[in-house]
Scaffold this motif. Sequence first.
Motif, short mmCIF file in Angstrom:
data_model
loop_
_atom_site.label_atom_id
_atom_site.label_comp_id
_atom_site.label_asym_id
_atom_site.label_seq_id
_atom_site.Cartn_x
_atom_site.Cartn_y
_atom_site.Cartn_z
N PHE A 195 0.81 -1.23 0.00
CA PHE A 195 0.00 0.00 0.00
C PHE A 195 0.84 1.28 0.00
CE2 PHE A 195 -2.89 3.16 1.84
CZ PHE A 195 -3.94 3.04 0.96
N TRP A 230 -6.07 1.53 -5.51
CA TRP A 230 -5.76 2.13 -4.21
C TRP A 230 -6.99 2.12 -3.31
CZ3 TRP A 230 -6.52 7.07 -1.73
CH2 TRP A 230 -5.58 7.38 -0.76
N ALA A 234 -7.37 0.25 0.22
CA ALA A 234 -7.74 1.05 1.40
C ALA A 234 -8.97 0.42 2.05
CB ALA A 234 -8.02 2.49 1.00
N HIS A 238 -9.31 -1.10 5.94
CA HIS A 238 -10.33 -0.68 6.90
C HIS A 238 -11.31 -1.79 7.21
CE1 HIS A 238 -8.60 3.11 5.69
NE2 HIS A 238 -8.98 3.54 6.87
N CYS B 16 -19.94 7.82 11.22
CA CYS B 16 -18.67 7.43 11.82
C CYS B 16 -18.33 5.97 11.56
CB CYS B 16 -18.69 7.66 13.33
SG CYS B 16 -18.72 9.39 13.76
N CYS B 86 -15.21 10.21 11.53
CA CYS B 86 -14.67 9.04 12.19
C CYS B 86 -13.37 9.38 12.90
CB CYS B 86 -14.46 7.96 11.14
SG CYS B 86 -13.94 6.43 11.82
N VAL B 94 -7.91 8.19 21.69
CA VAL B 94 -6.52 7.81 21.45
C VAL B 94 -5.61 8.79 22.18
CG1 VAL B 94 -4.74 7.55 19.70
CG2 VAL B 94 -7.05 6.80 19.21
N TYR B 168 -4.05 8.72 11.71
CA TYR B 168 -4.65 10.05 11.65
C TYR B 168 -3.84 11.00 10.78
CZ TYR B 168 -7.41 7.79 15.09
OH TYR B 168 -8.21 6.88 15.70
N LEU B 395 0.99 11.21 3.44
CA LEU B 395 0.23 9.98 3.20
C LEU B 395 1.16 8.78 3.26
CD1 LEU B 395 -2.61 9.14 2.44
CD2 LEU B 395 -2.02 9.43 0.06
N ALA B 402 1.87 3.96 10.37
CA ALA B 402 0.73 3.21 10.90
C ALA B 402 0.99 1.70 10.80
CB ALA B 402 -0.54 3.57 10.15
N ARG B 431 0.44 -3.09 17.73
CA ARG B 431 0.42 -3.95 16.54
C ARG B 431 1.65 -4.83 16.49
NH1 ARG B 431 -0.68 -3.07 11.74
NH2 ARG B 431 -2.08 -1.32 11.94
C1 HEM Z 1 -8.55 6.30 0.96
C2 HEM Z 1 -8.66 6.84 2.10
C3 HEM Z 1 -8.05 6.34 3.38
C4 HEM Z 1 -6.78 5.93 3.62
C5 HEM Z 1 -5.63 5.86 2.63
C6 HEM Z 1 -6.70 5.57 4.98
C7 HEM Z 1 -5.57 5.07 5.59
C8 HEM Z 1 -5.56 4.47 6.80
C9 HEM Z 1 -4.49 3.72 7.32
C10 HEM Z 1 -3.18 3.48 6.59
C11 HEM Z 1 -4.84 3.26 8.53
C12 HEM Z 1 -4.06 2.36 9.45
C13 HEM Z 1 -4.59 0.99 9.15
C14 HEM Z 1 -4.19 -0.05 10.09
O1 HEM Z 1 -3.82 0.28 11.23
O2 HEM Z 1 -4.25 -1.21 9.67
C15 HEM Z 1 -6.16 3.73 8.79
C16 HEM Z 1 -6.87 3.47 9.95
C17 HEM Z 1 -8.13 3.90 10.19
N1 HEM Z 1 -8.95 4.55 9.29
FE1 HEM Z 1 -8.43 5.18 7.47
N2 HEM Z 1 -7.90 5.76 5.58
C18 HEM Z 1 -8.77 6.24 4.62
C19 HEM Z 1 -10.08 6.55 4.79
C20 HEM Z 1 -10.76 6.40 5.98
C21 HEM Z 1 -12.10 6.84 6.18
C22 HEM Z 1 -13.00 7.49 5.13
C23 HEM Z 1 -12.42 6.56 7.45
C24 HEM Z 1 -13.73 6.90 8.05
C25 HEM Z 1 -14.32 6.29 8.96
C26 HEM Z 1 -11.28 5.91 8.07
C27 HEM Z 1 -11.21 5.44 9.36
C28 HEM Z 1 -10.13 4.80 9.91
C29 HEM Z 1 -10.07 4.31 11.27
C30 HEM Z 1 -11.16 4.39 12.30
C31 HEM Z 1 -8.81 3.74 11.43
C32 HEM Z 1 -8.23 3.09 12.68
C33 HEM Z 1 -7.51 4.13 13.46
C34 HEM Z 1 -6.79 3.61 14.63
O3 HEM Z 1 -6.18 2.54 14.52
O4 HEM Z 1 -6.79 4.32 15.62
N3 HEM Z 1 -10.29 5.85 7.15
N4 HEM Z 1 -6.58 4.48 7.72
#
Ligand code: HEM
Lengths: 281, 463
Positions: A195, A230, A234, A238, B16, B86, B94, B168, B395, B402, B431
């Motif tokens: 990714f 992508w 993603a 999630h 969310c 979200c 956190v 984040y 990014l 992450a 993790r």
């Molecule tokens: C294409 C868009 C997005 C990308 C590239 C992205 C990227 C990421 C990445 C890399 C992680 C860490 C994943 C992991 O720990 O395995 C993550 C976690 C997360 N994402 Fe996203 N994200 C996107 C969109 C969103 C959206 C739209 C939401 C809305 C709810 C969201 C909610 C979350 C949450 C709740 C986590 C977990 C956070 C945590 O571990 O504290 N993401 N995201």
Amino acid sequence: MSSAQLFNLATAVYFVAMVLLALVLLLRNRRLGSLAIVTVWCGFVAHSAAIGLRWLESYRLPGAIGHVPLSNLYESVIFFAWSIVLIYLIIDLRLRQRAVGAFVVPFALLAMCWAQLRGNDAIEPLVPALQSNWLTYHVVTCFLGYAAFAVGCAVSIMYLVKGARSASKPADTDDLLPSLEVLDALNYKAIMIGFPFLTLGIGTGAAWANYAWGTYWSWDPKETWSLIVWFIYAAFLHARLTRGWSGRRAAWLSILGFVATLFCYLGVNLLLSGLHSYGGG
Amino acid sequence: MPAKPRPLRILRDFLCSLKLTVATLLLLAATSILGTVIPQNLSSLQYRQHYGDKAQLLQGLHLDDMYHSVWFLALSGLFVINLVACSLRRLPAVWRSVSRPPLVADGALLRSLSHKATLQAACSVDEAAIRLQPLLRRRFAGPRRTIGPEQEVCLFAERRRYARFGAYVTHLAILFIILGALIGSWFGFDSFVSIVEGDTVTQLPASEGQAPVELGFGLRCDDFSVSYYEGSARPREYRSLLTVIEEGQEVAGYTRVPVVVNRPLQYRGLTFYQSSYGLAQMPLFHLQVRMPDGAEVQMAGRPGQLLPLADGGSLQVVDYTPAFRDLGGAALIEVLTADGQRLPAIAAMQELPVDENHASPYRLQLLRVDERYYTGLQVTRAPGVPLVWLGCLLLVLGSLGAFSLAHQRLWLTIRPTAGGCEVQMAGSSHRNRPAFAGTFDRLGQELAAELEANNHSAKEDRS
Ligand code: HEM
């Protein structure tokens, strides 16, 4: 020796490695596994040397047309195969899951065969738009990403095969395939490698487009498909954070992602360009 | 917190939810396919030609410009709202858990931790705490010491707290990119200008229904050239030499700047990209002709122009190629001999090896071609681009962080026993737990060695 001969040699060695890896699984012989992995390493060394040699050869041609061998379909398929083996070997060094190779090496072998049979291996000079270091960064990062996704796909297929098998005869546990949990974790790991690389690949592509054409994003089919891929991965990342999306569903999502990757890589050029050729662009 | 009315709560939970995230991402992927299969931004006529009756439906759904259609933008908007909602909802928790970690490992916390071990030592509780602290400081960050409810000594150490924010940072990066794109579309523009060699422009041509844009300076094209790879017609480089002129003066550092593909010129917030070229007028061909009687004449003409010869015949330039085999430029000439024969002939820059023009009574050579080109430059002002690059960088860093950085925490609880003290170790990693297991075991051994304790008090099973 020419680079073309070295590529043939690497392909042959990968074939032997694949047969060995299949035997490892069939005969359930762990010691054969070490021999198989040594063979993969040999193929990888030949493959790397061939890429280096082709690079050198391009500088020996008249007309100062030397360039990194990443400029056309043939060269990119070869680099794709190289990246797949690289990612597999890295994962093998860290996790020592030999059997995974039986599913991963065929991907690299297939790519090599395709390049040898269908590719045009002439070294050609670069048109002005391709004369940019961004080309190298872009191709390298994209293909490392694609290769990681190929490994994820291979592991997912293993997951589904093993899942189906253990459902039918639960007693058959010692088949040298890693456990379902390990396979699931490997799938996730491969995508965690892929990714960021894909993200970098899209970013460097955008940077290059910005230097060459003055616009970093124009929704052309290739760009859009890379974004589709992508989005899918993603979604995969999630989905794992929500309940119930590991295991089988994650495996299917990973396979879907790789199908989209392949389409982004090959399908867009082979199928969509035809559709767009009349568009006056 | 006052309880929210039900419908609002449902809406919030919906916005969310991660299920919505997965659904929107997959929907965005699926719908994006349409725009790659259906050619975009053609004219109505072209759609009618290719899709017949379906063209109207297709245009009604805005599939002819789908990435700017209301429904695609709405879907993207939902995605952004989901992302913001979200992230904002989870961030405080956190933040709290990172800034105010539980310093004392109570029963509930212990049960939730997967890595545990117990060590016995012969020293007192205080001495054990004093001995262990430097080690913890070296391997983790400085331990915090507190006294638990039963007067036990509690040490808490952690490392890579910031790893919790990787996701984040990634999400913020996406907002940066989208914001950069919006800024670009609000305040930027995209135009095109062509400059004939030797000419200067001071404004960009008008786009539909708008006045031309004043550059505020002059831009001169001193030269345009195409070079080819040796012995082939494959272009190697398109090069314009551009000069910026302010108030009639050439600007130092901006004179005869070579602009080639992939190397644009930037000046006062505008960027000029080499984009196309063409002939500003018909080129002038200078020919040398040896007549059958040995006399040599030189003449010049543009394509289509009849060049009369002394013996009553004539020549006419028909076509031109800049790279004829490896002989350089060559012109295709139509020869009209004095007795009315029409013959094709070639005039090349170099002597033709075998005389290809044996049919022609005249021996032709091309001396030079005067071409006057114009260069076509794409001109953009893109104020959002730096923000987009920053977003891309964050990014990549954010997602790498992450995925590969783990926030690791360690709790030690030291209680007195009959023979000295007992150290209970518990740890967690947010993790990559398998790798942490190794770290945890090694740390346990080091702590034991530090205490010169016997580690035989069987480690509790990790669940
Ligand atoms: C294409 C868009 C997005 C990308 C590239 C992205 C990227 C990421 C990445 C890399 C992680 C860490 C994943 C992991 O720990 O395995 C993550 C976690 C997360 N994402 Fe996203 N994200 C996107 C969109 C969103 C959206 C739209 C939401 C809305 C709810 C969201 C909610 C979350 C949450 C709740 C986590 C977990 C956070 C945590 O571990 O504290 N993401 N995201």
